[in-house]
Design an enzyme around this catalytic site. Structure first.
Site, PDB file in Angstrom:
ATOM      1  N   VAL A   5       0.889  -1.174   0.014  1.00  0.00           N
ATOM      2  CA  VAL A   5      -0.151   0.033  -0.033  1.00  0.00           C
ATOM      3  C   VAL A   5       0.960   1.407   0.005  1.00  0.00           C
ATOM      4  CG1 VAL A   5      -1.904  -1.133   1.293  1.00  0.00           C
ATOM      5  CG2 VAL A   5      -0.044   0.040   2.409  1.00  0.00           C
ATOM      6  N   GLU A  64       3.109   4.617   0.869  1.00  0.00           N
ATOM      7  CA  GLU A  64       4.021   5.092   1.666  1.00  0.00           C
ATOM      8  C   GLU A  64       3.578   5.866   3.034  1.00  0.00           C
ATOM      9  OE1 GLU A  64       7.868   4.231   0.906  1.00  0.00           O
ATOM     10  OE2 GLU A  64       6.393   2.624   1.003  1.00  0.00           O
ATOM     11  N   LYS A  97      -0.166   1.159   6.644  1.00  0.00           N
ATOM     12  CA  LYS A  97       0.605  -0.193   6.543  1.00  0.00           C
ATOM     13  C   LYS A  97       0.329  -0.889   7.679  1.00  0.00           C
ATOM     14  CE  LYS A  97       4.259   0.982   3.296  1.00  0.00           C
ATOM     15  NZ  LYS A  97       4.063  -0.053   2.175  1.00  0.00           N
ATOM     16  N   SER A 105       9.700   1.745  -0.126  1.00  0.00           N
ATOM     17  CA  SER A 105      11.088   2.128  -0.697  1.00  0.00           C
ATOM     18  C   SER A 105      11.830   2.808   0.370  1.00  0.00           C
ATOM     19  CB  SER A 105      10.872   3.113  -2.113  1.00  0.00           C
ATOM     20  OG  SER A 105       9.734   4.230  -1.630  1.00  0.00           O
ATOM     21  N   HIS A 146      11.590  -4.722  -1.231  1.00  0.00           N
ATOM     22  CA  HIS A 146      11.329  -3.610  -2.003  1.00  0.00           C
ATOM     23  C   HIS A 146      11.473  -3.921  -3.483  1.00  0.00           C
ATOM     24  CE1 HIS A 146      13.053   0.599  -3.209  1.00  0.00           C
ATOM     25  NE2 HIS A 146      11.909   0.581  -3.731  1.00  0.00           N
TER      26      HIS A 146
END
Length: 313
Positions: free
Chosen positions: A61, A63, A68, A90, A111
């Site tokens: 989902v 950032e 999260k 990321s 990632h």
């Protein structure tokens, strides 16, 4: 099982997979029956209960640590007790995200890079409590997906995003220093990159690096050193030129035509009368990224120079 906030949104994910598979069929890399078999295995849903029995779950989902955390907790109620849970992020520290988990030893970072179906690399991030078993499961999955994994330790931005951010920030900083935008883009491309940092910023959107910086500043307080290109990004956002998606950024995007650098950049960021040599700009980009990579080795984010090289390629 492809889960999203509603079935229609999840179906868009399956449609993306259908388009990617169709391109492979067109190229002769895959036959139609094999593509149909892959699609038949993808089950779009909005129900967490459909995750029951899953051995591996990847959360991907937006950032945002709170979103999260919510998804992690809901998914963990449904997946198997021995399942591995991976977060695709990321920049957000894995050990912090793992605080939302009841089983942090089974929590790991994976990632992926965009577009996932074409990018071979996957950066696997080990949190403070991640077990060797979870790492082995992530490496096994990466191999089955035919990805090239590198394993890194936890830090904000890990390895690849830290170095990538150097590229876009140095490019933005050069612009504010009076370097001609075309010279910036050409120097970076001559260094071997497929596109320049200003074009990259248009693709990822100005809002994303700004959000990363503001989140980092809020969490780290006075210890956080803001990126050199940040004033340039704030100025572009103030002008309403934030991305290719919005139709205006460092570049102009004429309907039906090729993109070109925005003619108004020189008015916003005045050019110096004497411009640096292209080779000097090229070295600045490469040395700044090399220095950040060296820091990642010194801080033990990277375990080996070989991982650094693989990730860099």
């Amino acid at each position: 099982v492809l889960l999203d906030r509603d079935v229609a949104t999840a179906q868009k994910g399956k449609d993306y997979a259908a388009n990617a598979l169709a391109k492979q069929v067109e190229k002769g890399a895959l036959d139609r029956a094999a593509a149909d078999a892959v699609l038949a295995r993808i089950h779009p849903t909005e129900n967490y209960s459909d995750l029951a029995g899953a051995e591996f779950c990847i959360e991907a989902v937006f950032e945002d640590a709170q979103i999260k955390a919510d998804v992690t907790q809901k998914a963990e109620k449904a997946i198997g007790a021995s399942a591995t849970f991976a977060t695709n992020t990321s920049t957000l520290p894995i050990s912090t995200l793992a605080n939302a988990s009841k089983r942090p030893d089974q929590f790991i970072g994976m990632h992926f890079f965009s577009p996932v179906e074409r990018m071979e690399l996957v950066e696997i991030i080990v949190g403070k409590k991640t077990s060797p078993t979870a790492l082995a499961a992530a490496l096994d999955l990466a191999a089955r997906l035919r990805k090239t994994p590198i394993v890194v330790n936890d830090s904000r931005g890990f390895y690849t995003s830290r170095v990538f951010q150097i590229l876009i920030n140095e490019g933005a900083a050069m612009l504010s220093e009076g370097v001609a935008p075309a010279r910036i883009e050409n120097a970076v491309k001559s260094a071997g990159f497929p596109v320049g940092p200003l074009a990259l910023l248009d693709e990822v959107t100005i809002d994303l690096p700004i959000k990363i910086v503001e989140t980092s500043r809020a969490e780290e307080g006075g210890d956080y050193a803001p990126a050199v290109g940040l004033p340039t990004m704030y100025k572009m956002r103030e002008l309403g030129r934030t991305s290719r998606k919005s139709g205006a950024g460092f570049y102009e995007y004429p309907a039906g035509g090729k993109k070109k650098l925005w003619s108004g950049l020189g008015g916003v960021f005045p050019l110096n009368a004497v411009q640096p040599a292209q080779d000097e700009l090229k070295k600045r980009i490469l040395f700044s990224q090399a220095m950040e990579t060296a820091r990642c080795l010194e801080e033990r984010v990277l375990e080996t120079p070989q991982d650094a090289d693989l990730g860099a390629v």
